[in-house]
Design a protein around this motif. Structure first.
Motif, PDB file in Angstrom:
ATOM      1  N   TRP A  81       1.146  -1.502  -0.584  1.00 51.21           N
ATOM      2  CA  TRP A  81       0.137  -0.162  -0.069  1.00 51.21           C
ATOM      3  C   TRP A  81       0.921   1.610  -0.127  1.00 51.21           C
ATOM      4  O   TRP A  81       1.713   1.422   0.352  1.00 51.21           O
ATOM      5  CB  TRP A  81      -0.978  -0.151   0.697  1.00 51.21           C
ATOM      6  CG  TRP A  81      -1.794   1.511   1.367  1.00 51.21           C
ATOM      7  CD1 TRP A  81      -1.514   1.738   2.161  1.00 51.21           C
ATOM      8  CD2 TRP A  81      -2.629   1.588   0.247  1.00 51.21           C
ATOM      9  NE1 TRP A  81      -2.078   2.815   2.401  1.00 51.21           N
ATOM     10  CE2 TRP A  81      -2.761   3.037   1.101  1.00 51.21           C
ATOM     11  CE3 TRP A  81      -3.582   1.366  -1.083  1.00 51.21           C
ATOM     12  CZ2 TRP A  81      -4.378   3.621   0.435  1.00 51.21           C
ATOM     13  CZ3 TRP A  81      -4.402   2.226  -1.044  1.00 51.21           C
ATOM     14  CH2 TRP A  81      -5.041   3.080  -0.669  1.00 51.21           C
ATOM     15  N   ASN A  82       0.978   1.754  -1.081  1.00 49.98           N
ATOM     16  CA  ASN A  82       1.573   3.613  -0.988  1.00 49.98           C
ATOM     17  C   ASN A  82       2.682   2.940  -1.482  1.00 49.98           C
ATOM     18  O   ASN A  82       3.920   4.020  -0.269  1.00 49.98           O
ATOM     19  CB  ASN A  82       0.607   4.657  -0.423  1.00 49.98           C
ATOM     20  CG  ASN A  82      -0.411   4.621  -0.332  1.00 49.98           C
ATOM     21  OD1 ASN A  82      -0.848   5.008  -1.264  1.00 49.98           O
ATOM     22  ND2 ASN A  82      -0.883   6.175   0.956  1.00 49.98           N
ATOM     23  N   GLY A  83       3.360   1.556  -1.923  1.00 54.03           N
ATOM     24  CA  GLY A  83       4.539   0.975  -2.362  1.00 54.03           C
ATOM     25  C   GLY A  83       4.974   1.345  -1.229  1.00 54.03           C
ATOM     26  O   GLY A  83       6.660   0.030  -0.839  1.00 54.03           O
ATOM     27  N   ALA A  84       4.574   0.430   0.521  1.00 58.79           N
ATOM     28  CA  ALA A  84       5.229  -0.450   1.338  1.00 58.79           C
ATOM     29  C   ALA A  84       5.069  -1.273   1.441  1.00 58.79           C
ATOM     30  O   ALA A  84       3.503  -2.141   1.677  1.00 58.79           O
ATOM     31  CB  ALA A  84       5.067   1.057   2.588  1.00 58.79           C
ATOM     32  N   PRO A  85       5.126  -2.325   1.936  1.00 52.40           N
ATOM     33  CA  PRO A  85       4.820  -3.750   2.558  1.00 52.40           C
ATOM     34  C   PRO A  85       3.862  -3.650   3.402  1.00 52.40           C
ATOM     35  O   PRO A  85       4.000  -3.425   4.539  1.00 52.40           O
ATOM     36  CB  PRO A  85       5.846  -4.955   2.935  1.00 52.40           C
ATOM     37  CG  PRO A  85       7.219  -3.764   2.834  1.00 52.40           C
ATOM     38  CD  PRO A  85       7.003  -2.526   2.493  1.00 52.40           C
ATOM     39  N   GLN A  86       3.187  -4.484   3.386  1.00 50.06           N
ATOM     40  CA  GLN A  86       2.088  -4.809   4.386  1.00 50.06           C
ATOM     41  C   GLN A  86       1.172  -5.956   5.197  1.00 50.06           C
ATOM     42  O   GLN A  86       1.343  -7.169   4.470  1.00 50.06           O
ATOM     43  CB  GLN A  86       0.572  -4.055   4.409  1.00 50.06           C
ATOM     44  CG  GLN A  86       0.372  -2.331   3.941  1.00 50.06           C
ATOM     45  CD  GLN A  86       0.215  -1.030   4.861  1.00 50.06           C
ATOM     46  OE1 GLN A  86       0.165  -1.900   5.788  1.00 50.06           O
ATOM     47  NE2 GLN A  86       1.741  -0.888   5.031  1.00 50.06           N
ATOM     48  N   THR A  87       1.232  -6.019   6.499  1.00 48.19           N
ATOM     49  CA  THR A  87       0.887  -7.316   7.079  1.00 48.19           C
ATOM     50  C   THR A  87      -0.878  -6.747   7.351  1.00 48.19           C
ATOM     51  O   THR A  87      -0.867  -6.173   7.945  1.00 48.19           O
ATOM     52  CB  THR A  87       2.036  -8.395   7.853  1.00 48.19           C
ATOM     53  OG1 THR A  87       2.389  -7.625   9.458  1.00 48.19           O
ATOM     54  CG2 THR A  87       2.914  -8.150   6.669  1.00 48.19           C
ATOM     55  N   VAL A  88      -0.992  -8.088   8.068  1.00 47.22           N
ATOM     56  CA  VAL A  88      -2.209  -7.344   9.259  1.00 47.22           C
ATOM     57  C   VAL A  88      -1.757  -6.794  10.876  1.00 47.22           C
ATOM     58  O   VAL A  88      -2.495  -6.010  11.137  1.00 47.22           O
ATOM     59  CB  VAL A  88      -2.758  -8.836   9.292  1.00 47.22           C
ATOM     60  CG1 VAL A  88      -4.111  -8.641  10.711  1.00 47.22           C
ATOM     61  CG2 VAL A  88      -2.890  -9.696   8.312  1.00 47.22           C
ATOM     62  N   ALA A  89      -0.377  -6.850  10.679  1.00 45.29           N
ATOM     63  CA  ALA A  89       0.122  -6.474  12.291  1.00 45.29           C
ATOM     64  C   ALA A  89       0.276  -5.518  12.008  1.00 45.29           C
ATOM     65  O   ALA A  89       0.186  -4.220  12.673  1.00 45.29           O
ATOM     66  CB  ALA A  89       1.141  -7.619  12.947  1.00 45.29           C
ATOM     67  N   SER A  90       0.831  -4.961  11.594  1.00 40.24           N
ATOM     68  CA  SER A  90       1.501  -3.462  10.596  1.00 40.24           C
ATOM     69  C   SER A  90       0.128  -2.776  10.051  1.00 40.24           C
ATOM     70  O   SER A  90       0.499  -1.843  10.458  1.00 40.24           O
ATOM     71  CB  SER A  90       2.182  -3.159   9.651  1.00 40.24           C
ATOM     72  OG  SER A  90       1.592  -4.105   8.262  1.00 40.24           O
TER      73      SER A  90
END
Length: 392
Positions: A81-90
């Motif tokens: 999202w917006n160039g950044a990796p995402q996980t559920v926790a983040s």
């Protein structure tokens, strides 16, 4: 019906009776329009404990609970999202998310909690309640208490006769097309949405009805979409007038008890003691998901129709279409239309996503730093898309 009226004085007495545990609780944050400006700390406590902030009715659960079994395969979405990796926790940490519950084929494939929330703790819905109110309109039609969506609103709320609501139908209310002028600016404490619930009404009249009946008309009914919380409060009053009982009792009888919600819900009152059709139910995250599952199953309880034939499909199609580029593509009967499905939405990040073709329900509760910003809704929509991808 059960009703909660817990004042500061009563809380002080309760503290004397129950000992040190209650004494450690913070005082409840201020109610009314000031809840739009709560600090993060006030949000964390207040969203769990809205019945301590304002009077409320209880929506009783029934004798059984609809089980939500744990699926054999659990998902762990990852996306960018917006160039950044995402996980559920983040995602949950960045968005101040207190709960996520995802059902696939009626089974839990993801359940997480944040902000120190426990699974058995309720959380306020804000405008997710609107979608519940619309469902009760359908139930009242099924029960023959509301004759038609094309009935005039004033047939059920006579105080509205002679003003801007002349000629406005139940359908116009449900699609936000009454043509009555309204300001839904959450950042303006003098807006209609901030004032309608707290301005004193005329003697002997519900204060929201009193406020709404004085508003001017800006367009012909059915011609202009304007989102109006006040009119969803009117819809709630309309339902309770039609069925002759409180909204909380009717909801308990039609859905909460027979479908098998796991806990009593709380429904905040207006200043006259009537549940607000447009706001502020409190329930567990799993019960949010059960609302979505009820809709996914076509509005049935134990195989019996609670709603008129075709109601769910009609309520969740675009009666109003929006320009491309936004998260929502249209509006139904107090349900937002989204890509592949529909959603109940509440400010500060409350949402139930329903994707019928995928038999998927996503319930999310949050304490966003702003009531409503495009980038927050877009980030939550991206999370939902990641969940969809992970369940395919």
């Amino acid at each position: 019906m059960h009703k909660i009226k817990l004042t500061l004085a009563a809380m002080t007495l309760a503290g004397g009776l129950h000992g040190a545990a209650l004494a450690q609780e913070p005082p409840p944050p201020p109610g009314g329009s000031s809840l739009l400006t709560w600090t993060p700390e006030q949000q964390r406590y207040g969203y769990r404990n809205m019945e301590k902030v304002a009077p409320a009715h209880v929506v009783p659960r029934g004798p059984h609970v609809k089980e939500l079994p744990l699926a054999a395969h659990q998902i762990d979405p990852k996306w960018t999202w917006n160039g950044a990796p995402q996980t559920v926790a983040s995602y949950m940490a960045a968005m101040n998310t207190s709960a996520v519950v995802v059902l696939k084929d009626g089974e839990i494939v993801l359940e997480r909690y944040g902000l120190d929330r426990k699974p058995n703790e309720r959380w306020t819905s804000f405008s997710v309640a609107k979608s519940v109110t619309a469902t009760l309109v359908g139930a009242a039609i099924k029960d023959g208490k509301i004759k038609s969506l094309d009935d005039n609103v004033a047939n059920y709320i006579p105080e509205l006769k002679g003003g801007a609501y002349d000629g406005v139908t139940v359908r116009h209310l449900l699609t936000m097309t009454s043509g009555v002028k309204w300001n839904e600016d959450y950042t303006d404490l003098n807006s209609d949405v901030a004032r309608a619930g707290i301005v004193p009404g005329e003697p002997g009249m519900n204060p929201i009805v009193s406020y709404m009946r004085k508003l001017p008309r800006e367009a012909e009914p059915g011609t202009k979409f304007v989102y109006k919380t006040g009119e969803t409060d009117l819809a709630g009053i309309l339902v309770s007038n039609a069925v002759g009982k409180p909204l909380s009792q009717y909801l308990s009888e039609k859905l909460w008890a027979p479908y098998g919600m796991e806990q009593d819900a709380i429904w905040m009152d207006d200043t006259a003691g009537h549940e607000r059709g447009g706001c502020c139910m409190s329930m567990t995250a799993r019960d949010y998901a059960r609302i979505g599952q009820f809709m996914l199953e076509g509005g049935k309880v134990n195989g019996q129709d609670v709603l008129p034939p075709g109601w769910v499909a009609d309520a969740t199609r675009a009666h109003q279409s929006f320009p491309p580029g936004g998260v929502e593509t249209g509006y139904g009967y107090f349900w937002w239309i989204i890509d592949g499905g529909y959603a109940a939405e509440g400010i500060f990040g409350q949402q139930i996503f329903v994707y019928p073709a995928e038999k998927l329900v996503i319930a999310v509760n949050s304490a966003w730093p702003a009531a409503s910003k495009d980038e927050l809704w877009q980030a939550q929509a991206a999370f939902a898309q990641a969940v969809r991808k992970a369940t395919k």
